[in-house]
Design an enzyme around this catalytic site. Structure first.
Site, PDB file in Angstrom:
ATOM      1  CG  LEU A 131      -1.940  -1.165   1.233  1.00 41.93           C
ATOM      2  CD1 LEU A 131      -2.660  -1.223   2.572  1.00 41.93           C
ATOM      3  CD2 LEU A 131      -2.939  -1.016   0.097  1.00 41.93           C
ATOM      4  CD  GLU A 132       3.915   1.552  -4.392  1.00 43.96           C
ATOM      5  OE1 GLU A 132       3.935   2.592  -5.085  1.00 43.96           O
ATOM      6  OE2 GLU A 132       4.385   0.473  -4.775  1.00 43.96           O
ATOM      7  CG  ASN A 133      -1.529   5.772  -2.633  1.00 42.16           C
ATOM      8  OD1 ASN A 133      -0.800   6.659  -3.066  1.00 42.16           O
ATOM      9  ND2 ASN A 133      -2.019   4.822  -3.417  1.00 42.16           N
TER      10      ASN A 133
END
Length: 563
Positions: free
Chosen positions: A388-390
């Site tokens: 999850l890059e956000n």
């Protein structure tokens, strides 16, 4: 890591009538007939073929025969036509055929001097042969053979084109010769009931036969195989041959594979040092792969990606069969099972650059755990990768992972792929989550790319693209509470795989040596070594394959040989 999503337009019913084609009957071949098409199997790239608007390329997968096939992608007002001028004899009948797969595919011929013909098929998830025939006119000495797709539809694949009939004098492909004996046969994995083998591909081969103790036990089309149904703690001798229409090669040199004393396939333990690779469930220009195509150097395969649903926290997964050349769900499941038999792990990755999964309360944490566990049961996944890059909520993501662990048991694999900024401090959400679930966490493979300059554990600033950037930043995790066995180095497989931060496999290997043995360091030298360091990760197995397997071919053996 961002998937390229394909938008599909429905084709207009108004063109349906235009697709009704009249086919001529097939002619009877004679003993002197030949295939007059040149480079019929696309083994020489696009040589002798011309594709409209740069729509065509050759790929190594999927193929019907040999080692290459045509992939042509319609775009805008271009239908991806690829054509070849073929020499023929006047007043002669020819059989025209080709194997196709993927989106709408057409096969036809113009310039016959009589009646030009064509045939077509709608979307096909597996190879299908298109066949028609034509007769040349009294003055016809060449015709144009073509394939094309349809506007707004998915890419199509074509292979093994044949213009079979009297020799037109243009010189078609030479007759195949018996392929060479395969080299490089090696045991790539074992369980208590199976031995996995790999070898070097042979030019001109369309398949391979695998022999156990002198008896043929299986036939495959790729350069790897898993022989199952074996007795535990038993040694077997294996050889392999290459085949095509001309015959079978001599047997390769033998190798011995010994099955494990005991084991449970997908539930077996990971090796001390492991390589992780992301597998793309989409086509973004990298080599399209099936799970079975992934190199045996990868110990953990992360399937990218699961999708968010309308239920908060829940995820789903849909195999992109059309984008992957007709790869079916049943084939996908079988390939995962085969990887299990070879001692590998396959996990479902959640997130990516465009991932929108949010776990922000107890309800969404429960939904996440339940949905991931359902996917594990449906497809055979061994666990989950958090990418999850956000951002994530460490409290509720930790709750979700513990709930999943309670369902799946001790064999659950949990991996993470944070960005460099996420692992600069133990107060960061990702780092907190990793520490919260340390007792059930498998590995954190930080992405040391697409990054700005970052602080190392010595307080100095380092720029990406060097041994120091990898070692000084990994030191933060190694000294910040994670076990060395839970730390891996994440790098792109090629310059095409990331916007920035690519380093050669040699740099990756030097960083691994620096951290585990204290050798091949740059200016930063860790205060101690970490021989239990887990290994390395790459985005992606597809980009690795597109670069000829140079990343896994170098980093894989190096990781597995670490102390």
């Amino acid at each position: 890591m961002s998937p390229l999503r394909r938008s599909t337009r429905l084709w207009s019913s108004a063109v349906t009538a235009a697709l009704a084609l009249s086919l001529a009957g097939a002619g009877q071949a004679s003993a002197a007939d030949v295939n007059n098409a040149k480079n019929a199997g696309f083994e020489s790239g696009l040589s002798n073929w011309t594709c409209s608007a740069g729509s065509g390329t050759t790929v190594s997968s999927p193929v019907h025969g040999g080692s290459a096939a045509l992939k042509a992608t319609p775009a805008g007002q271009d239908d991806a036509q690829c054509a070849q001028t073929v020499a023929v004899k006047p007043n002669s009948t020819y059989s025209l055929s080709a194997w196709v797969q993927g989106g709408y595919a057409f096969l036809g011929v113009t310039g016959t001097g009589t009646t030009d013909v064509s045939t077509w098929t709608p979307d096909s998830s597996s190879w299908k042969q298109l066949t028609t025939s034509f007769t040349t006119g009294a003055a016809t000495t060449s015709v144009t053979v073509y394939t094309h797709g349809w506007y707004g539809q998915a890419a199509y694949y074509a292979d093994d084109v044949s213009v079979y009939g009297p020799d037109g004098g243009g010189g078609g492909d030479p007759a195949p010769t018996v392929p060479a004996t395969p080299a490089g046969l090696a045991v790539s994995g074992t369980t208590s009931s199976s031995v996995s083998l790999s070898w070097n591909a042979v030019s001109g081969a369309t398949g391979y036969n695998v022999y156990r103790d002198g008896t043929k036990v299986t036939a495959v089309t790729g350069a790897s195989a898993t022989v199952t149904g074996l007795a535990a703690a038993t040694s077997y001798s294996f050889q392999v041959t290459a085949t095509n229409s001309a015959g079978e090669s001599a047997k390769s040199a033998a190798v011995t594979g010994t099955t494990a004393t005991s084991g449970t396939g997908g539930g077996t333990s990971l090796p001390r040092h492991a390589v992780t690779g992301y597998w793309q469930n989409f086509n973004n220009g990298a080599t399209v792969q099936r799970i079975s195509d992934v190199s045996a150097q990868y110990d953990i395969i992360a399937v990218a990606f699961a999708d968010a649903t309308s239920t908060p926290g829940a995820v789903s997964f849909t195999l992109d069969s059309a984008g992957l050349g007709g790869y079916t769900v049943d084939q996908f499941k079988a390939d995962i099972a085969a990887k299990h038999a070879a001692g590998k792990k396959v996990v479902i990755s959640v997130g990516g650059q465009n991932g929108t999964v949010s776990v922000s309360d107890s309800a969404s944490a429960t939904n996440f755990a339940n949905s991931v566990y359902s996917l594990m049961q449906t497809y055979g996944f061994d666990g989950v990768d958090i990418d999850l890059e956000n951002g994530l909520n460490p409290t509720y993501m930790s709750q979700a992972l513990r709930s999943l662990s309670a369902k799946a048991g001790s064999s659950l694999v949990i991996t993470m792929a944070p960005q460099t900024i996420d692992m600069q401090s133990t107060s960061a959400g990702y780092f907190q989550t990793a520490l919260n679930v340390k007792d059930i966490l498998t590995v954190v493979n930080t992405q040391y790319y697409n990054s700005g300059s970052m602080l190392g554990c010595d307080g100095k600033v380092y720029s990406q693209g060097s041994v120091d950037f990898l070692t000084a930043l990994a030191c933060i995790q190694l000294e910040g509470g994670l076990s060395p066995s839970q730390v891996g180095l994440g790098l792109p497989a090629s310059t095409s795989a990331a916007g920035s931060g690519y380093v050669s496999p040699t740099v990756v290997n030097n960083a691994l040596d620096c951290l585990t043995k204290g050798t091949n360091c740059g200016s930063f030298k860790p205060s101690k070594t970490y021989p239990d360091l887990r290994g390395a990760m790459t985005w992606s197995t597809n980009w690795d394959a597109a670069a000829g397997g140079s990343w896994s071919g170098s980093v894989g053996p190096h990781v597995h040989a670490l102390p």
